[in-house]
Design a protein around this motif. Structure first.
Motif, short mmCIF file in Angstrom:
data_model
loop_
_atom_site.label_atom_id
_atom_site.label_comp_id
_atom_site.label_asym_id
_atom_site.label_seq_id
_atom_site.Cartn_x
_atom_site.Cartn_y
_atom_site.Cartn_z
N GLU A 165 17.24 51.82 39.49
CA GLU A 165 17.94 53.00 38.99
C GLU A 165 17.18 53.73 37.88
OE1 GLU A 165 22.01 52.34 37.84
OE2 GLU A 165 22.32 51.05 39.59
N ALA A 166 16.09 53.09 37.41
CA ALA A 166 15.42 53.59 36.21
C ALA A 166 14.91 55.02 36.35
CB ALA A 166 14.28 52.66 35.82
N SER A 167 14.57 55.41 37.58
CA SER A 167 14.00 56.76 37.73
C SER A 167 15.05 57.87 37.59
CB SER A 167 13.25 56.88 39.06
OG SER A 167 14.06 56.40 40.09
N ARG A 168 16.36 57.50 37.41
CA ARG A 168 17.39 58.51 37.15
C ARG A 168 17.49 58.87 35.66
NH1 ARG A 168 22.54 55.76 38.78
NH2 ARG A 168 23.36 57.40 37.44
N PHE A 169 16.80 58.07 34.82
CA PHE A 169 16.99 58.23 33.38
C PHE A 169 15.72 58.64 32.66
CE2 PHE A 169 20.07 55.10 34.88
CZ PHE A 169 21.25 55.57 34.33
N GLY A 170 15.87 58.97 31.37
CA GLY A 170 14.73 59.11 30.49
C GLY A 170 14.31 57.70 30.07
N ILE A 171 13.08 57.34 30.35
CA ILE A 171 12.66 55.95 30.13
C ILE A 171 11.73 55.85 28.92
CG2 ILE A 171 11.31 54.03 31.14
CD1 ILE A 171 14.09 54.36 32.38
N MET A 172 12.04 54.87 28.05
CA MET A 172 11.25 54.63 26.85
C MET A 172 10.27 53.50 27.10
SD MET A 172 12.38 56.63 24.52
CE MET A 172 13.66 57.86 24.65
N ASN A 173 9.01 53.78 26.93
CA ASN A 173 8.02 52.71 27.02
C ASN A 173 7.66 52.27 25.61
OD1 ASN A 173 7.99 52.89 29.85
ND2 ASN A 173 6.57 54.64 29.73
N VAL A 174 7.82 50.97 25.35
CA VAL A 174 7.70 50.49 23.97
C VAL A 174 6.65 49.40 23.83
CG1 VAL A 174 10.09 51.07 23.42
CG2 VAL A 174 9.54 48.77 24.27
N LYS A 175 6.18 49.28 22.58
CA LYS A 175 5.33 48.16 22.23
C LYS A 175 6.24 47.00 21.86
CE LYS A 175 3.02 51.08 19.44
NZ LYS A 175 2.13 51.53 18.37
N GLY A 176 5.67 45.85 21.60
CA GLY A 176 6.43 44.63 21.36
C GLY A 176 7.54 44.75 20.33
N ASP A 177 7.30 45.54 19.28
CA ASP A 177 8.28 45.59 18.19
C ASP A 177 9.25 46.77 18.32
OD1 ASP A 177 6.44 47.49 17.94
OD2 ASP A 177 6.04 47.22 15.80
N HIS A 178 9.56 47.14 19.55
CA HIS A 178 10.53 48.21 19.81
C HIS A 178 10.05 49.60 19.40
CE1 HIS A 178 14.08 45.17 19.88
NE2 HIS A 178 13.35 45.14 20.97
N GLU A 179 8.73 49.70 19.14
CA GLU A 179 8.23 51.02 18.78
C GLU A 179 7.83 51.78 20.04
OE1 GLU A 179 5.05 52.83 15.69
OE2 GLU A 179 5.95 50.92 15.14
N VAL A 180 8.27 53.04 20.13
CA VAL A 180 8.04 53.83 21.34
C VAL A 180 6.61 54.38 21.33
CG1 VAL A 180 8.83 55.83 22.69
CG2 VAL A 180 10.46 54.54 21.30
N TYR A 181 5.86 54.20 22.44
CA TYR A 181 4.56 54.87 22.53
C TYR A 181 4.57 55.95 23.59
CZ TYR A 181 3.46 52.02 26.67
OH TYR A 181 3.50 51.45 27.91
#
Lengths: 373, 380
Positions: B160-176
């Motif tokens: 279902e992920a392609s229906r949403f805005g997806i956050m790609n993060v580094k290990g410490d929850h920081e968004v890159y």
């Protein structure tokens, strides 16, 4: 409306016959019909007739009544001008007299701009167009108009209420207490329309005797002296002046005709303080027939011919028949109830069986002490 | 000078066209849900329960019902002397008037409103999600992380992920990286449309975004990528619990059905986190002798003589003798005639079904728009 009306609700009825149900509350604050309180009916009738200034005369122990009425918002009575005002008696005595309270607060009455008054007790349950009675009062030229209903069941119902005798032209000639001797009677709804001036005059007259009186009785005393006419009400009339009448009035509300007339009349809605309960949840195992159910309940068991107030939990395997369950009760699995009135916050543990009779319903009093979850 | 630590802004101006006829005369946030609620009750109750008492509601599309419903905000205890609820429609200015061009533009146009409270933080919310969330916990997290922006995310199934805005993060929850509806999602952390920004940073970004003529003035498409590009610290706030975007008929139906799920994905009975809703003046439910109700939510003012199974009924619905309702959502004051059968349907307000008629959603959820009088079988 040419003439303006002040509403006075006398919430000071004797409540001894309601026993434990009225131990901590005025009659006006007794829960009825799943989500209402007794006072909602007379308040709504007045508001629907265009009355925007209402005084409620309450007893000293009136916390639940005050809590229910609040700012009057539910009835649109939270107003800059007029609105609702609850007077309370500070006397320590158990008996409260509304005339004494009116005398003590005579300034309110004198200052109010309304020329006319509708004064009523709370314990009679009806929903009707009071405006018509007000119009008739004005056109008839009567000093006082008294609302009444012709009934055929006075031998078993409406006991202790006033019964009017009329002469040929609709003037009230006499009044006596209904002791259940006749089937037919003109039952007084303890609701009177008169000018404010006359009411002030009647209060003033009490000074020769004493103020420990009720408005109903001082008006009855004027029968034969003043021109008092009747206004006939023909709809449903319930009473909450004894345990039995309370039980019956609730059960009457299970009839579709009564429900339609009282609650589904768009011209005369009954207003009540709202709560934020969720809808009621019925489970796979629920079995409910012929019932009035308020919001916020969880029903897994069986309910028949009963009134269930808000936020009641009925577990699987419980059976409730011909009973009234008030707010926040929890009825565990295996409980069997018949002809029972369960006051607020009661938890019945597994397997409890309680049975009253239709003439002697069993009352389980409100749980006040238990706070653990 | 009084100030508010955080101001909430609820985006409630969208048309919600995927809800079809349900939003013909009504903004999506005012669409009824769950027997007695409207969708916007959820973010508003969350604000109230989180102790946030300065709330702006951005309105634009068919706001009449939403306006009346929100009023002075009393329902959510948000009728405050300082703060409370403010309805914010687009407005005329000396150089003309502008409709809200995008989510970011709607906040841009209300910079003055927010600045009046001189807040440290701004909370951006959507008006069309069903969930319960303590925004204070999220603010605490935002402060601890020393972030410039925090985005609430929920773990969704990969398919279902392609229906949403997806956050790609580094290990410490920081968004890159942020990807809007990616074809090949790299993660399953979907944005819930709940953002906390440091107001100073956001204000600057909004003004710059407005000057950029190529921008679509949208939070997901423009502001988030812009902040990332500038090297700002964006973190995700993982949310566990029920969350549903009710933007389509199917998801609206599903979210209603979730309320009935015995394993209860979502509890609206929660006394510690109440969902407030404007009460209608209706009597108790009248359950007749021939009624049969299973696994359903029923609201005050209903009169039930028929069978109701696995359904959600709003107030004032009449189900006559022998009628059968299954797997359906019936909004206020609809009347289901005797012997009628309704299955897998959503009814708007005031629908009536004539005696004995059949209204079935077979392949899809069937929508019957408000005020429709159904005189024939409808099977889709």
């Amino acid at each position: 409306m040419e003439k303006r009306y002040l509403g006075i609700i006398s919430a000071t009825e004797n409540r001894d016959d309601l026993r434990r149900l009225a131990a901590h509350r005025s009659i006006g604050a007794i829960p009825l019909g799943g989500k209402y309180r007794v006072i909602d009916f007379v308040l709504s009738n007045m508001v629907n007739a265009g009355i925007t200034t209402i005084a409620v005369l309450a007893e000293s122990d009136s916390r639940s009544l005050r809590d229910h009425v609040g700012t009057g918002r539910a009835w649109d009575l939270n107003r800059r001008h007029g609105g609702i005002f609850v007077f309370s008696d500070t006397a320590k005595e158990r008996l409260t007299y509304d005339i004494k309270m009116l005398k003590d607060n005579i300034e309110y009455l004198v200052k109010s701009k309304e020329e006319n008054v509708v004064i009523s007790s709370t314990h009679l349950i009806s929903s009707f167009d009071l405006k018509k009675a007000m119009d008739k009062h004005e056109s008839s030229g009567a000093d006082i108009t008294a609302v009444y209903k012709k009934v055929n069941t006075a031998d078993s119902e409406y006991l202790d209420l006033g019964v009017f005798d009329f002469n040929g032209d609709g003037t009230i000639e006499g009044v006596h207490r209904n002791q259940g001797k006749d089937k037919k009677a003109n039952i007084s709804m303890e609701m009177f329309i008169l000018s404010k001036e006359l009411l002030l005059d009647l209060i003033e007259k009490c000074s020769y005797i004493n103020y420990s009186r009720n408005s109903t009785s001082i008006i009855y005393e004027q029968i034969g002296k003043l021109n008092i006419k009747g206004y006939e009400y023909t709809g449903y009339l319930g009473v909450v002046n004894s345990l039995l009448s309370y039980f019956k009035t609730n059960m009457d509300m299970l009839s579709v005709e009564t429900t339609k007339e009282l609650f589904f009349d768009e011209e005369n809605p009954v207003y009540s303080k709202s709560k934020d309960s969720s809808p009621t949840e019925y489970y796979e195992t629920s079995k409910v027939s012929n019932a009035l159910i308020a919001n916020g309940c969880k029903i897994k068991g069986e309910v028949k011919k009963s009134i269930i107030s808000r936020s009641v939990v009925i577990e699987e395997g419980a059976y409730i028949e011909n009973s009234i369950i008030l707010q926040n009760c929890t009825i565990k699995s295996g409980v069997k109830l018949k002809n029972v009135i369960l006051d607020k916050n009661v938890t019945l543990s597994e397997g409890t069986e309680l049975k009253g009779s239709e003439l002697y319903p069993l009352v389980i009093e409100k749980e006040l002490t238990r706070y653990e979850k | 000078m009084m100030k508010k630590e955080m101001v909430a802004m609820i985006l409630a101006g969208g048309q919600g066209s995927r809800l079809k006829l349900l939003t013909k005369n009504n903004a999506k946030p005012a669409v009824p849900f769950g027997g007695k609620y409207r969708i916007i009750d959820f973010p508003l109750s969350n604000c109230s329960n989180s102790g946030i008492d300065a709330v702006g509601v951005l309105i634009q599309y068919k706001p009449r019902i939403l306006n009346t419903y929100i009023g002075i905000g009393r329902t959510w205890d948000l009728d405050r002397n300082f703060g409370g609820i403010n309805l914010l429609p687009p407005f005329m200015q000396e150089n003309g008037g502008f409709w809200y061009k995008g989510t970011a533009n709607s906040i841009y146009q209300n910079i003055d409103f927010i600045s009046d409270y001189d807040p440290e933080y701004v909370l951006i919310l959507s008006g069309d999600h069903i969930y319960k969330m303590d925004y204070n916990k999220m603010l605490k997290y935002h402060k601890e992380r020393n972030a410039d922006a925090t985005i609430a995310v929920i773990d969704v199934p990969l398919e279902e992920a392609s229906r949403f805005g997806i956050m790609n993060v580094k290990g410490d929850h920081e968004v890159y990286e942020f990807e809007e509806k990616p074809e090949h999602p790299k993660s399953t952390l979907a944005s819930m449309g709940v953002y906390i920004f440091n107001w100073k940073e956001l204000k600057k970004a909004l003004i710059e975004d407005e000057e950029n003529e190529k921008s679509t003035n949208d939070f997901g498409k423009d502001i988030i990528p812009k902040l990332l590009g500038e090297g700002k610290k964006l973190v995700v706030y993982p949310f566990e619990g029920y969350w549903k975007d009710v933007g389509t008929l199917e998801s609206l139906w599903e979210a209603n059905m979730d309320l009935l799920n015995p394993r209860k994905k979502f509890d609206i009975f929660d006394n510690d986190w109440r969902i407030y809703s404007k009460a209608l003046n209706k009597p108790s439910q009248v359950i007749g002798e021939t009624a049969n109700i299973k696994n359903s939510l029923i609201t005050e003012g209903c009169v039930i003589d028929g069978t109701v199974e696995n359904s959600v009924l709003f107030s004032g619905v009449i189900v006559e003798k022998g009628a059968h309702i299954k797997d359906s959502v019936i909004m206020c004051n609809s009347v289901i005639g005797s012997g009628a059968v309704v299955e897998r349907a959503i009814f708007g307000n005031n629908v009536s079904v004539a005696n004995g008629k059949r209204v079935y959603g077979k392949s899809e959820i069937l929508l019957i728009e408000e005020d429709r009088k159904v005189q024939e079988d409808i099977i889709k």
